[in-house]
Write a protein that holds these residues in place. Structure first.
Motif, short mmCIF file in Angstrom:
data_model
loop_
_atom_site.label_atom_id
_atom_site.label_comp_id
_atom_site.label_asym_id
_atom_site.label_seq_id
_atom_site.Cartn_x
_atom_site.Cartn_y
_atom_site.Cartn_z
N ARG A 22 0.86 -1.19 0.00
CA ARG A 22 0.00 0.00 0.00
C ARG A 22 0.89 1.23 0.00
O ARG A 22 1.72 1.40 0.89
CB ARG A 22 -0.93 0.00 1.21
CG ARG A 22 -1.87 1.20 1.27
CD ARG A 22 -2.76 1.11 2.50
NE ARG A 22 -3.53 2.31 2.72
CZ ARG A 22 -4.71 2.58 2.17
NH1 ARG A 22 -5.25 1.71 1.35
NH2 ARG A 22 -5.35 3.70 2.42
N LEU A 23 0.72 2.06 -1.01
CA LEU A 23 1.53 3.27 -1.16
C LEU A 23 0.58 4.46 -1.22
O LEU A 23 -0.36 4.47 -2.02
CB LEU A 23 2.36 3.16 -2.44
CG LEU A 23 3.32 4.29 -2.79
CD1 LEU A 23 4.55 3.73 -3.50
CD2 LEU A 23 2.64 5.33 -3.69
N THR A 24 0.79 5.43 -0.35
CA THR A 24 -0.11 6.58 -0.27
C THR A 24 0.48 7.80 -0.96
O THR A 24 1.70 7.98 -1.02
CB THR A 24 -0.43 6.94 1.19
OG1 THR A 24 0.79 7.23 1.89
CG2 THR A 24 -1.14 5.78 1.88
N ILE A 25 -0.42 8.63 -1.48
CA ILE A 25 -0.04 9.85 -2.19
C ILE A 25 -0.80 11.02 -1.56
O ILE A 25 -2.02 10.93 -1.37
CB ILE A 25 -0.41 9.76 -3.69
CG1 ILE A 25 0.16 8.49 -4.31
CG2 ILE A 25 0.07 10.99 -4.44
CD1 ILE A 25 -0.43 8.17 -5.68
N GLY A 26 -0.10 12.10 -1.23
CA GLY A 26 -0.79 13.24 -0.64
C GLY A 26 0.15 14.36 -0.26
O GLY A 26 1.37 14.28 -0.46
N LYS A 28 0.59 15.68 2.90
CA LYS A 28 1.22 15.55 4.21
C LYS A 28 2.52 14.75 4.13
O LYS A 28 2.65 13.85 3.29
CB LYS A 28 0.25 14.88 5.19
CG LYS A 28 -0.97 15.75 5.50
CD LYS A 28 -1.89 15.07 6.51
CE LYS A 28 -3.09 15.94 6.84
NZ LYS A 28 -4.01 15.27 7.79
N PRO A 29 3.48 15.07 5.01
CA PRO A 29 4.81 14.45 4.93
C PRO A 29 4.82 12.93 5.12
O PRO A 29 5.75 12.27 4.66
CB PRO A 29 5.59 15.14 6.07
CG PRO A 29 4.86 16.42 6.31
CD PRO A 29 3.41 16.13 6.03
N HIS A 30 3.83 12.37 5.81
CA HIS A 30 3.88 10.93 6.09
C HIS A 30 3.55 10.07 4.87
O HIS A 30 3.73 8.85 4.91
CB HIS A 30 2.92 10.58 7.23
CG HIS A 30 1.47 10.73 6.88
ND1 HIS A 30 0.76 11.87 7.21
CD2 HIS A 30 0.60 9.92 6.23
CE1 HIS A 30 -0.48 11.73 6.78
NE2 HIS A 30 -0.60 10.55 6.18
N ASN A 31 3.08 10.67 3.78
CA ASN A 31 2.75 9.90 2.59
C ASN A 31 4.00 9.34 1.93
O ASN A 31 5.09 9.92 2.00
CB ASN A 31 1.99 10.77 1.58
CG ASN A 31 0.58 11.08 2.03
OD1 ASN A 31 -0.31 10.25 1.95
ND2 ASN A 31 0.37 12.31 2.52
N ALA A 39 -3.39 22.00 -4.13
CA ALA A 39 -4.43 21.31 -4.90
C ALA A 39 -4.51 19.83 -4.53
O ALA A 39 -5.47 19.14 -4.88
CB ALA A 39 -4.15 21.45 -6.39
N ILE A 40 -3.51 19.35 -3.80
CA ILE A 40 -3.44 17.95 -3.40
C ILE A 40 -3.91 17.83 -1.95
O ILE A 40 -3.48 18.58 -1.08
CB ILE A 40 -2.01 17.40 -3.52
CG1 ILE A 40 -1.43 17.71 -4.91
CG2 ILE A 40 -1.97 15.91 -3.23
CD1 ILE A 40 -2.19 17.10 -6.05
N SER A 41 -4.82 16.90 -1.70
CA SER A 41 -5.31 16.69 -0.34
C SER A 41 -4.22 16.08 0.54
O SER A 41 -3.25 15.51 0.04
CB SER A 41 -6.53 15.76 -0.35
OG SER A 41 -7.62 16.36 -1.03
N GLY A 42 -4.39 16.22 1.85
CA GLY A 42 -3.41 15.68 2.79
C GLY A 42 -3.15 14.21 2.57
O GLY A 42 -2.02 13.73 2.58
N GLU A 43 -4.22 13.45 2.37
CA GLU A 43 -4.15 12.04 1.98
C GLU A 43 -5.04 11.90 0.75
O GLU A 43 -6.25 11.79 0.86
CB GLU A 43 -4.60 11.13 3.11
CG GLU A 43 -3.67 11.20 4.33
CD GLU A 43 -4.15 10.35 5.48
OE1 GLU A 43 -5.26 9.81 5.38
OE2 GLU A 43 -3.42 10.23 6.47
N ALA A 46 -4.31 6.29 -2.94
CA ALA A 46 -3.46 5.18 -2.54
C ALA A 46 -3.39 4.18 -3.69
O ALA A 46 -4.34 4.01 -4.45
CB ALA A 46 -3.98 4.51 -1.28
N VAL A 47 -2.25 3.51 -3.80
CA VAL A 47 -2.08 2.42 -4.76
C VAL A 47 -1.82 1.14 -3.98
O VAL A 47 -0.87 1.07 -3.19
CB VAL A 47 -0.91 2.70 -5.73
CG1 VAL A 47 -0.71 1.51 -6.67
CG2 VAL A 47 -1.17 3.97 -6.53
N VAL A 48 -2.67 0.15 -4.17
CA VAL A 48 -2.51 -1.14 -3.52
C VAL A 48 -2.00 -2.13 -4.57
O VAL A 48 -2.58 -2.27 -5.64
CB VAL A 48 -3.84 -1.64 -2.92
CG1 VAL A 48 -3.68 -3.05 -2.35
CG2 VAL A 48 -4.32 -0.68 -1.84
#
Length: 229
Positions: A22-26, A28-31, A39-43, A46-48
């Protein structure tokens, strides 16, 4: 191994290998892929990735996620798909020598989903679960397994885990995937703010191996995983 090529205005910014389930895109730094843009939401998305298959999920982002110009909530990724997040683009690529993409592989040009080779289909059943049917399923030496619902209106009903990927839960609330692999069965969180619970312990974003008679709880439904003799 599949990868994503991040670019903006034609300029390649980064290459990301899909080496996590699971790879998250957003923003916030934790992504796993951080895009520091309003224009990009905090989270945002995601790509599973399970085995050789990857699918993209929009995480209820403010401005939405496009694939090949079309808004999506969930999308099974194909070679050369273009994911658009605001001004940023992510190209999905497969490192397969000699692979080619034809118009038939482009979901934008398909009038309606059909059960064609290479495409995952979503099939509902009677117990409120759904299964992805993968034509690239691989033969497995693992013993057959099933889950039995322990509560709810369908308590006692069994669902055989015959497919490479089986999804469980309620879309929009909580969804998890059970993958049948050559070395066993694994459960992975896919959708929802709350992660699945196995034997009373809440899981994280990584794949979790399942053992005989493990009790799983997803979207308020308890079920027992068991191996068949």
């Amino acid at each position: 191994m599949a990868k994503l090529i991040l670019s903006m205005d034609g300029l390649v910014l980064k290459e990301i290998a899909l080496n996590k389930e699971r790879l998250t895109i957003g923003r916030k730094p934790h992504n796993d892929i951080q895009i520091d843009n309003l224009a990009i939401s905090g989270e945002h998305a995601a790509v599973v990735t399970i085995l050789a298959d990857s699918f993209l999920e929009d995480l209820n982002s403010t401005n939405g996620t496009l694939v090949n110009g079309q808004p999506i909530k969930k999308h099974f990724l194909r070679a050369n798909d273009i994911i658009e997040l605001g001004k940023y683009k992510l190209k999905y690529m497969l490192d397969v020598p000699g692979s080619q993409t034809t118009d038939a592989d482009n979901p934008v040009k398909r009038a309606a989903p059909a059960k064609t080779p290479g495409e995952l289909q979503l099939e509902p059943d009677e117990v409120g679960t759904r299964s992805f049917v993968g034509v690239n399923s691989r033969p497995s030496a693992v013993p057959p397994a099933a889950i039995q619902l322990l509560n709810g209106p369908n308590a006692g009903k069994e669902l055989a885990l015959q497919k490479t990927l089986t999804t469980l839960g309620k879309p929009g609330t909580q969804v998890a995937v059970i993958a049948r692999r050559p070395h066993g069965y694994f459960i992975t969180h896919v959708e929802g703010a709350t992660f699945p619970v196995v034997n009373g312990q809440q899981l994280d974003a990584q794949a979790h191996p399942l053992g005989d008679h493990d009790v799983i709880e997803i979207a308020g439904i308890k079920m027992e995983f068991f191996l068949k003799a």
